[in-house]
Design a protein around this motif. Structure first.
Motif, short mmCIF file in Angstrom:
data_model
loop_
_atom_site.label_atom_id
_atom_site.label_comp_id
_atom_site.label_asym_id
_atom_site.label_seq_id
_atom_site.Cartn_x
_atom_site.Cartn_y
_atom_site.Cartn_z
N GLN A 83 48.10 23.79 71.80
CA GLN A 83 48.58 25.00 72.47
C GLN A 83 47.46 25.62 73.29
OE1 GLN A 83 49.93 27.14 69.01
NE2 GLN A 83 51.98 26.24 69.10
N PHE A 84 46.28 25.68 72.69
CA PHE A 84 45.10 26.23 73.35
C PHE A 84 44.77 25.43 74.61
CE2 PHE A 84 40.41 26.39 73.63
CZ PHE A 84 40.21 27.76 73.69
N ASN A 85 44.73 24.10 74.49
CA ASN A 85 44.40 23.27 75.65
C ASN A 85 45.49 23.32 76.72
OD1 ASN A 85 42.06 22.65 74.36
ND2 ASN A 85 42.37 20.44 74.35
N LEU A 86 46.75 23.40 76.30
CA LEU A 86 47.83 23.51 77.27
C LEU A 86 47.70 24.83 78.05
CD1 LEU A 86 50.33 22.22 78.49
CD2 LEU A 86 51.68 23.22 76.61
N TRP A 106 50.76 30.24 75.99
CA TRP A 106 50.18 29.23 75.10
C TRP A 106 48.91 29.72 74.42
CZ3 TRP A 106 53.18 25.89 73.13
CH2 TRP A 106 54.28 25.41 73.85
N PHE A 107 48.08 30.49 75.14
CA PHE A 107 46.91 31.07 74.49
C PHE A 107 47.35 32.04 73.39
CE2 PHE A 107 44.27 30.52 78.58
CZ PHE A 107 43.70 29.34 78.14
N ASN A 108 48.41 32.79 73.65
CA ASN A 108 48.91 33.75 72.66
C ASN A 108 49.40 33.02 71.41
OD1 ASN A 108 49.50 36.34 71.76
ND2 ASN A 108 51.55 36.34 72.64
N TYR A 115 43.71 30.16 66.11
CA TYR A 115 42.78 29.26 66.78
C TYR A 115 41.64 30.04 67.42
CZ TYR A 115 40.96 25.17 68.96
OH TYR A 115 40.12 24.14 69.30
N ALA A 116 40.41 29.69 67.07
CA ALA A 116 39.23 30.38 67.58
C ALA A 116 39.17 30.31 69.10
CB ALA A 116 37.97 29.76 66.99
N GLY A 117 38.91 31.41 69.72
CA GLY A 117 38.78 31.47 71.17
C GLY A 117 40.07 31.72 71.90
N ALA A 118 41.20 31.54 71.25
CA ALA A 118 42.49 31.69 71.94
C ALA A 118 42.74 33.14 72.36
CB ALA A 118 43.63 31.17 71.07
N ALA A 119 42.44 34.08 71.49
CA ALA A 119 42.67 35.49 71.84
C ALA A 119 41.76 35.90 73.00
CB ALA A 119 42.42 36.38 70.62
#
Length: 153
Positions: A83-86, A106-108, A115-119
């Protein structure tokens, strides 16, 4: 892996975070042979790792569209790194048209999964969006969660 767009830095998950085998200098053809059948059977970790291979060109020709394909399949199974990479692919417009609403979505979802860094990435992309786009992305994320990650974008 860090990615830069419009003065805002976005990172993506590295292959080491969900590696099938801890092999830095491995035989990539063998890795591809092992991952492909698992990915085709729906294994989210294998799908994510194939996405990384295509994203960075590890053992295959770099192909962002293929990376998006494999990340999306894993992301729709709730795989947070995918999700993070997408989200990063949408933010950069790599393998598909740039779309900040879907990047935020997707970051949300990756952030909700912890997931670390996503927020941080979600908040960075939000600075490039207007309030209506943010609202749309949040509605899409809620709907995606309610549909168990099906038909998210």
């Amino acid at each position: 892996m860090a990615v830069l767009t419009l003065g805002v830095s976005f990172s993506r998950a590295s292959p080491a975070e969900n590696a099938v085998a801890g092999q830095e200098q491995a035989d990539h053809a063998k890795e591809l042979q092992q991952l492909r059948p698992l990915a085709d059977e729906g294994n989210a970790i294998a799908q994510f790792n194939l996405g990384v291979m295509y994203d960075v060109g590890r053992g295959v020709a770099q192909d962002y569209a293929q990376a998006v394909h494999w990340y999306r399949l894993a992301a729709m199974q709730g795989h947070a790194a995918a999700q993070f990479n997408l989200g990063g692919m949408y933010a950069q417009g790599q393998g598909l048209p740039q779309d900040f609403v879907r990047a935020h979505l997707w970051f949300n979802l990756a952030a909700v999964a912890g997931y670390a860094g996503a927020a941080k990435n979600r908040n960075s992309i939000a600075r490039l969006m207007n309030p209506q786009q943010i609202d749309e992305a949040q509605k899409m994320a809620r709907a995606c969660q309610q549909r168990n990650f099906n038909e998210c974008d």
